[in-house]
Design an enzyme around this catalytic site. Sequence first.
Site, PDB file in Angstrom:
ATOM      1  N   ARG A 238       0.818  -1.115  -0.174  1.00 16.89           N
ATOM      2  CA  ARG A 238      -0.166   0.151   0.138  1.00 16.89           C
ATOM      3  C   ARG A 238       0.935   1.110   0.073  1.00 16.89           C
ATOM      4  NH1 ARG A 238      -3.332  -3.023  -1.427  1.00 16.89           N
ATOM      5  NH2 ARG A 238      -5.181  -3.611  -0.400  1.00 16.89           N
ATOM      6  N   GLU A 267      -4.362   7.046  -5.276  1.00 13.50           N
ATOM      7  CA  GLU A 267      -4.756   6.118  -6.599  1.00 13.50           C
ATOM      8  C   GLU A 267      -6.165   6.560  -7.191  1.00 13.50           C
ATOM      9  OE1 GLU A 267      -4.423   1.930  -5.641  1.00 13.50           O
ATOM     10  OE2 GLU A 267      -2.387   2.252  -5.009  1.00 13.50           O
ATOM     11  N   HIS A 286      -1.666  -0.505  -9.712  1.00 15.60           N
ATOM     12  CA  HIS A 286      -2.162  -1.341  -8.660  1.00 15.60           C
ATOM     13  C   HIS A 286      -2.724  -2.697  -9.220  1.00 15.60           C
ATOM     14  CE1 HIS A 286      -3.796  -1.413  -4.234  1.00 15.60           C
ATOM     15  NE2 HIS A 286      -3.495  -2.635  -4.880  1.00 15.60           N
TER      16      HIS A 286
HETATM   17  C1  DGY Z   1      -5.259  -6.556  -2.601  1.00 13.94           C
HETATM   18  O1  DGY Z   1      -5.994  -7.656  -2.914  1.00 13.94           O
HETATM   19  O2  DGY Z   1      -5.344  -6.164  -1.315  1.00 13.94           O
HETATM   20  C2  DGY Z   1      -4.043  -6.165  -3.334  1.00 13.94           C
HETATM   21  O3  DGY Z   1      -3.605  -5.102  -3.203  1.00 13.94           O
HETATM   22  C3  DGY Z   1      -3.926  -6.912  -4.837  1.00 13.94           C
HETATM   23  O4  DGY Z   1      -3.395  -6.286  -5.530  1.00 13.94           O
END
Ligand code: DGY
Length: 320
Positions: A238, A267, A286
């Site tokens: 993250r 994002e 992402h």
């Molecule tokens: C999630 O599922 O939390 C991830 O960020 C996927 O990329």
Amino acid sequence: MKKRIYITRRLPEEAVEPLREHYDVSMWEQEGESVPRDVLLEEASSAHALWTMLSDTIDREVFECATQLEVVSNLAVGYNNIDLNAAKEHGVIVTNTPDVLTETTADLTFGLMMMTARRLGEAERDLRAGEWKSWLPMGYVGMDLYQAKLGIIGMGRIGEAVARRARGFDMEVLYHNRTRRHESESMYGFTYAELDELLAQSDFVVVLAPLTDETRGMLGAEEFAKMKETSIFINVARGEIIDEQALYEALKSKKIWGAGLDVFTKEPIDLDHPLLTLPNVTTLPHIGSASIRTRLAMMALNRDAIANVLEGKEPKNRLT
Ligand code: DGY
């Protein structure tokens, strides 16, 4: 009357269709757009189930207006977008989608390491732009993965899957985690390190920790300064775990060699973000879990969890 399920993004019909016979299912239909906050609150106020995305903020306000809500099922393994305390206080079950995305996300992590170290994005962009004039002895030279030292911050299921892949590249693997993984250490041959030691020694520093109060902002100027000048920083967890401005400065001043980022504090990232001005940064939107098989498997977990809760059964992957 049928119970209501609201889905905050347009999903493939094959993922949703099995719910339609027994439930009143609707979704935010605008392709490529997050559900506006006022629509989310309005829909939540009459929904029994919310099928949410990692880009939705499911905070106390949502739970307060959602008086009939029984379950929130998040299409992600991460759940930092959901206020679990508020969910618990309102008696709402929250579920996520672990395991099925582990290998796919590990593949992407390795892909991003490769892409950054070997400058693949830059090379492809140049070719398409007509910049490939001739083969150059030192053109697009980068860093090797083979026999490099890999430092993983956050050794969960995805970390372990990345470490398994690293064996094929004859890499040495260090990890830092809240708890030691003694069994996996001996099984896969990776070594525990304090954070400072991992930062100082690794050729690749890969962040795979969940975003929590403990990990928010854990990597800033001080930490980047401890990394080697030849090292590569990778974040597939993250954006909020790192200080992006500090990363920009470390890259700009060549304190570290490069960075590969699949996640950002905001994002989509703003196109005038300083990180996007640097040639030694590789960025992705992402897409850690983005394979067809994995996304459909994640959706199946959400669908089953929602149906189970609405039928009064225990769902899998329960967080509250
Ligand atoms: C999630 O599922 O939390 C991830 O960020 C996927 O990329």
